[in-house]
Write an enzyme that holds these catalytic residues in place. Structure first.
Site, short mmCIF file in Angstrom:
data_model
loop_
_atom_site.label_atom_id
_atom_site.label_comp_id
_atom_site.label_asym_id
_atom_site.label_seq_id
_atom_site.Cartn_x
_atom_site.Cartn_y
_atom_site.Cartn_z
N ASP A 172 0.84 -1.19 0.00
CA ASP A 172 0.00 0.00 0.00
C ASP A 172 0.88 1.25 0.00
OD1 ASP A 172 -2.32 1.81 0.83
OD2 ASP A 172 -3.29 -0.16 0.83
N HIS A 232 -3.54 5.77 3.40
CA HIS A 232 -4.36 4.61 3.05
C HIS A 232 -3.80 3.32 3.65
CE1 HIS A 232 -5.98 1.69 0.00
NE2 HIS A 232 -6.99 2.53 -0.09
N SER A 411 -11.23 -1.06 -0.85
CA SER A 411 -9.97 -1.05 -0.09
C SER A 411 -10.19 -1.40 1.37
CB SER A 411 -9.33 0.34 -0.13
OG SER A 411 -8.63 0.55 -1.31
#
Ligand SMILES: [Ca+2]
Ligand SMILES: [Ca+2]
Ligand SMILES: [Ca+2]
Ligand SMILES: [Ca+2]
Length: 468
Positions: A172, A232, A411
């Site tokens: 990520d 994220h 996600s």
């Protein structure tokens, strides 16, 4: 030659897909982050107390045959309670019921005074065991984890395993320091080759710290909007393995598993080759110029993707990881379209995850179709309480302070499934990735309304472990 779009984190793709969703999506975490710079402050549910009142004590004796009288001991203590019942326990101790619950300093005093009596070996609360309680104050907001009609019933699995021994690689944006994550984070790696996009002044390196993926308007593509940093990877990692029972923040689906943070996304996304090398490395395979991963992953989480077919490069990397025993879990994508048009969702040998909302139906943005293997909570963060709450950071560009915020996306669904895979890897280490995918599908709960196809249904952590 056709230019392949760069994979991007799939929570952020909502920004591209629908402008309305984008505005709501970014507004919420930003507002929450600025309102509460650190710790668990933004979480507004009452904490589950670890010092819950106790109305039964267990008293153990040096010699049960000549034990002092429990009723008299309690009556002589400084605490104003009386014994209503005494019952023997098979261990030779007694369980003593009180006429009122005691807690805090009173409980401490009562225990200390009783333990000081000759012949008393130990005194302890007759605690109520429940499967659902961790003392993380944000637990009540984690509807996606809970044993409700729209959660994955992680607590039903935690009686058997909380993921101890399992390793999950999160490919990520990297990771930020966060007290609700740090104890579960192992050394990772930064596979971002482009030093300018990486913002750490070099290419690949051993520090996977997230330097921020903010971008200016028009920087990533024509007419692209300016974006704050997403953090994220920090959010995804928290859904998998935020620290549980630490009296702080949230808890991950496999909160005793360990995270290997692998940085593959930076400003404007990440390249197919960096991601492919990272997949192989995460699984313990060799990558030229990079020291071997000391903690090969049982599970690889890919909450990222782009439009187009699965490249040969990506497929080979996935096949290598799967052959090494790693289960590769990928997001279906956030374009409300058939997932067959998005990679790595459409690659072979992966577990492809669609997103559900708090009502248990397919989330409005989630991709769908026969490419999807299974679904999990991805939430809708436009309404507070209906997104997926996890660990984050307050920084709008470079890192600020640790925080918590709600995001939405496939996600966010993907790490719920990766967490369940970690629980399976911990309890049944012999399972192959194909067997794990089969188990997830066979034990999924049906989804009442999923137009287009949500795979086998909603992942069920408790059922998946119970079937072993
Ligand atoms: Ca670097
Ligand atoms: Ca770095
Ligand atoms: Ca926690
Ligand atoms: Ca599959």
């Amino acid at each position: 030659m056709r230019r392949t779009p760069r994979p991007t984190p799939l929570a952020r793709r909502t920004l591209v897909a629908t402008a309305i969703a984008a505005a709501a999506f970014m507004a919420l975490p930003t507002a929450m982050a600025s309102a509460a710079p650190s710790g668990a402050e933004p979480l507004d549910t009452a904490p589950v107390s670890v010092d819950a009142p106790v109305d039964e004590l267990i008293i153990g004796y040096d010699a049960p045959a000549s034990a002092p009288d429990a009723e008299q001991l309690v009556a002589e203590s400084s605490v104003d309670v009386a014994v209503t019942d005494v019952a023997p326990v098979a261990t030779g101790s007694e369980v003593v019921a009180l006429d009122a619950a005691v807690s805090g300093a009173e409980l401490d005093a009562l225990v200390a005074e009783l333990e000081a009596v000759d012949g008393v070996a130990y005194v302890e609360p007759n605690a109520m065991m429940t499967i659902a309680q961790t003392n993380d104050p944000g637990y009540g907001q984690l509807w996606g984890l809970q044993d409700g009609p729209t959660g994955i019933d992680a607590p039903g699995a935690w009686t058997e395993s909380r993921g101890a021994g399992a390793v999950v690689a999160v490919l990520d944006t990297g990771i930020t320091s966060h007290p609700d994550l740090n104890p579960n984070v192992l050394p990772g790696y930064d596979f971002v080759s482009n030093a300018s996009a990486a913002r750490d002044g070099n290419g690949r390196d051993a520090n996977p710290a997230d330097q921020g993926d903010w971008s200016a308007a028009n920087e990533c593509q024509p007419n692209s909007a300016a974006r704050n940093s997403s953090w994220h990877g920090t959010h995804v990692a928290g859904t998998i393995a935020a620290v549980g029972d630490n009296g702080q923040g949230v808890v991950g689906a496999a909160y005793e598993a360990r995270i290997v943070p692998v940085r593959v996304l930076a400003r404007c996304g990440g390249s197919t080759t960096d991601i492919a090398d990272a997949i192989i490395w995460a699984a313990g395979g060799s990558v030229s110029g990079v020291p071997a991963n000391a903690n090969p992953a049982d599970v690889i989480n890919l909450s990222l993707g782009g439009a187009g077919s699965c490249s040969t490069t990506t497929q080979r990397a996935i096949d290598t990881a799967v052959a090494r025993g790693a289960t590769v879990v990928v997001a279906a994508g956030n374009s409300n379209a058939n997932a067959s048009g998005f990679n790595p969702a459409n690659c072979r040998n992966v577990v492809t995850v669609a997103a559900t909302d708090i009502g248990g139906n397919r989330a409005f943005y989630s991709n769908y179709g026969t490419t999807v293997d299974i679904s999990a909570p991805g939430g809708e963060s436009a309404v507070r309480g209906e997104g997926i709450l996890s660990t984050l950071n307050t920084g709008t560009t470079t890192p600020g302070s640790p925080s918590y915020a709600e995001y939405q996306g496939t996600s966010m669904a993907t790490p719920h499934v990766a967490g369940v895979v970690a629980l399976l890897a911990a309890t049944e280490p012999g399972l192959t990735p194909a067997q794990i995918e089969q188990r997830l599908r066979a034990t999924a709960a049906s989804i009442p309304a999923c137009s287009g196809g949500c795979g086998a249904g909603l992942v069920d952590a408790a059922a998946a472990l119970a079937a072993g």
